[in-house]
Design an enzyme around this catalytic site. Structure first.
Site, PDB file in Angstrom:
ATOM      1  N   SER A  39       8.499  55.479 108.169  1.00  0.00           N
ATOM      2  CA  SER A  39       8.445  55.373 109.633  1.00  0.00           C
ATOM      3  C   SER A  39       8.969  56.576 110.409  1.00  0.00           C
ATOM      4  CB  SER A  39       9.192  54.125 110.097  1.00  0.00           C
ATOM      5  OG  SER A  39      10.509  54.108 109.580  1.00  0.00           O
ATOM      6  N   ASP A 237      17.783  50.876 118.628  1.00  0.00           N
ATOM      7  CA  ASP A 237      17.481  49.919 117.545  1.00  0.00           C
ATOM      8  C   ASP A 237      18.317  50.200 116.289  1.00  0.00           C
ATOM      9  OD1 ASP A 237      16.223  52.103 116.333  1.00  0.00           O
ATOM     10  OD2 ASP A 237      14.214  51.259 116.390  1.00  0.00           O
ATOM     11  N   HIS A 240      15.753  53.983 113.800  1.00  0.00           N
ATOM     12  CA  HIS A 240      14.861  55.142 113.782  1.00  0.00           C
ATOM     13  C   HIS A 240      15.410  56.296 114.616  1.00  0.00           C
ATOM     14  CE1 HIS A 240      11.963  51.770 112.962  1.00  0.00           C
ATOM     15  NE2 HIS A 240      11.787  52.570 111.931  1.00  0.00           N
TER      16      HIS A 240
HETATM   17  C1  NAG Z   1      15.232  56.884 109.959  1.00  0.00           C
HETATM   18  O1  NAG Z   1      16.034  58.034 109.710  1.00  0.00           O
HETATM   19  C2  NAG Z   1      17.404  57.838 109.998  1.00  0.00           C
HETATM   20  C3  NAG Z   1      18.092  59.166 109.764  1.00  0.00           C
HETATM   21  O2  NAG Z   1      17.952  59.553 108.419  1.00  0.00           O
HETATM   22  C4  NAG Z   1      17.960  56.738 109.120  1.00  0.00           C
HETATM   23  O3  NAG Z   1      19.288  56.497 109.521  1.00  0.00           O
HETATM   24  C5  NAG Z   1      17.145  55.464 109.258  1.00  0.00           C
HETATM   25  O4  NAG Z   1      17.555  54.521 108.320  1.00  0.00           O
HETATM   26  C6  NAG Z   1      15.667  55.750 109.058  1.00  0.00           C
HETATM   27  N1  NAG Z   1      14.933  54.550 109.363  1.00  0.00           N
HETATM   28  C7  NAG Z   1      14.072  53.950 108.544  1.00  0.00           C
HETATM   29  C8  NAG Z   1      13.498  52.671 108.994  1.00  0.00           C
HETATM   30  O5  NAG Z   1      13.722  54.432 107.510  1.00  0.00           O
END
Ligand code: NAG
Ligand code: NAG
Ligand code: NAG
Length: 287
Positions: A39, A237, A240
């Site tokens: 994502s 959220d 992301h």
């Molecule tokens: C998106 O990237 C951030 C930073 O690495 C991380 O904290 C987060 O878990 C990621 N989100 C998803 C849904 O993979």
């Protein structure tokens, strides 16, 4: 004198054919980049309650020199959200792709037209990207179509791993699976030294983040570079990267990519020469 030595080295190592050195960049000579992962690569910047706020920062603006390969396999002028017709099960927002493309063109106009090939799908784990899978085949197919109009695949930008932090077993297998994935892609894209720029996770969906992160940071393949997402801002959220964080990430991708480039030969040659030599001596391929 240095320039001449440089040319000979490049030709010798097969990075650039001597004939290629003489060619000017034309619009058929696209610099193609594959964007893949989950994502955060697809882009959720500015998405709140399943609605994208429509905010496109100046760093992510469209530009006639930035194209994207649509889901229908046509080159069109790129605009946010870059993955809207690819990652169709989710609401897409801003990802790193447009900021990357604008930044890379700002810093190196010799790249000509940038052709982005979005392939990322939210929530996917590394096994779903293995050779033989649907996602893998789609990526290779889209890359093949992208090349038909002329150009060179310059790099893969990869941001994935959060889904592999849930079970210890998956986290432990991550490094091997990731290396295999990059090697398979290089083979199938017929580009054995294709640069890969990947992101080291800051957090993930499970407790085994450090295992995946270490795998990413210690990957043992030549010409793979890692940028670090640690410290980048998340959206409300908590899941992301925000739009400003995606802009920052896109610029980090651009800087990391430019360090893999042996061209242009004139302006930035000394710096890249140094990087290149390090790469060459420390990670010389087996042949
Ligand atoms: C998106 O990237 C951030 C930073 O690495 C991380 O904290 C987060 O878990 C990621 N989100 C998803 C849904 O993979
Ligand atoms: C998103 O939804 C939550 C819960 O329904 C609500 O409290 C919040 O105000 C919404 N945010 C926006 C920006 O619409
Ligand atoms: C990856 O995702 C697929 C599809 O959701 C699932 O069947 C599989 O068990 C997952 N594999 C790993 C290693 O997490």
């Amino acid at each position: 004198m240095l320039a001449l030595l440089w040319l000979m080295l490049l030709a010798y190592t097969g990075w650039v054919s001597p004939a290629g050195l003489a060619q000017a960049t034309t619009s058929e000579d696209k610099s193609i980049f594959i964007l893949a992962g989950q994502s955060n690569m697809s882009g959720r910047g500015g998405v709140v309650n399943d609605t994208w706020d429509g905010v496109v920062p100046p760093e992510c603006q469209s530009n006639p020199s930035i194209l994207r390969l649509s889901a229908g396999l046509k080159w069109v002028e790129a605009h946010e959200p870059l993955h809207a017709d690819i990652d169709v099960k989710k609401i897409c927002g801003v990802g790193p792709g447009m900021a990357f493309a604008n930044s890379v063109l700002d810093k190196d106009s010799s790249l000509g037209v940038v052709g982005l090939v979005p392939c990322a799908i939210g929530g996917t784990n590394i096994s779903e990207w293995a050779r033989g899978s649907y996602l893998y085949s789609q990526l290779v197919r889209r890359a093949g179509v992208a090349l038909q109009g002329g150009g060179t695949i310059r790099a893969i930008l990869w941001y994935q791993g959060e889904s592999d932090t849930v079970s210890q077993e998956d986290a432990k297998s991550y490094k091997g699976r990731l290396e295999r994935f990059f090697e398979d892609l290089r083979t199938d894209l017929q580009s054995p030294m294709l640069p890969v720029i990947q992101v080291a996770l800051a957090s993930g969906q499970g407790p085994f983040i450090e295992t995946v992160r270490i795998a990413q940071l210690t990957i043992d393949l030549p010409n793979v570079r890692c940028v670090d997402a640690k410290g980048l801002q998340l959206q409300p959220d908590g899941l992301h990267l925000s739009t400003p964080a995606q802009v920052h990430l896109g610029e980090m991708f651009a800087d990391a990519f430019l360090q893999t480039l042996p061209i242009p030969l004139q302006s930035n040659a000394p710096k890249r020469f140094h990087n290149f030599v390090c790469e060459f001596f420390f990670h010389r391929p087996p042949n």
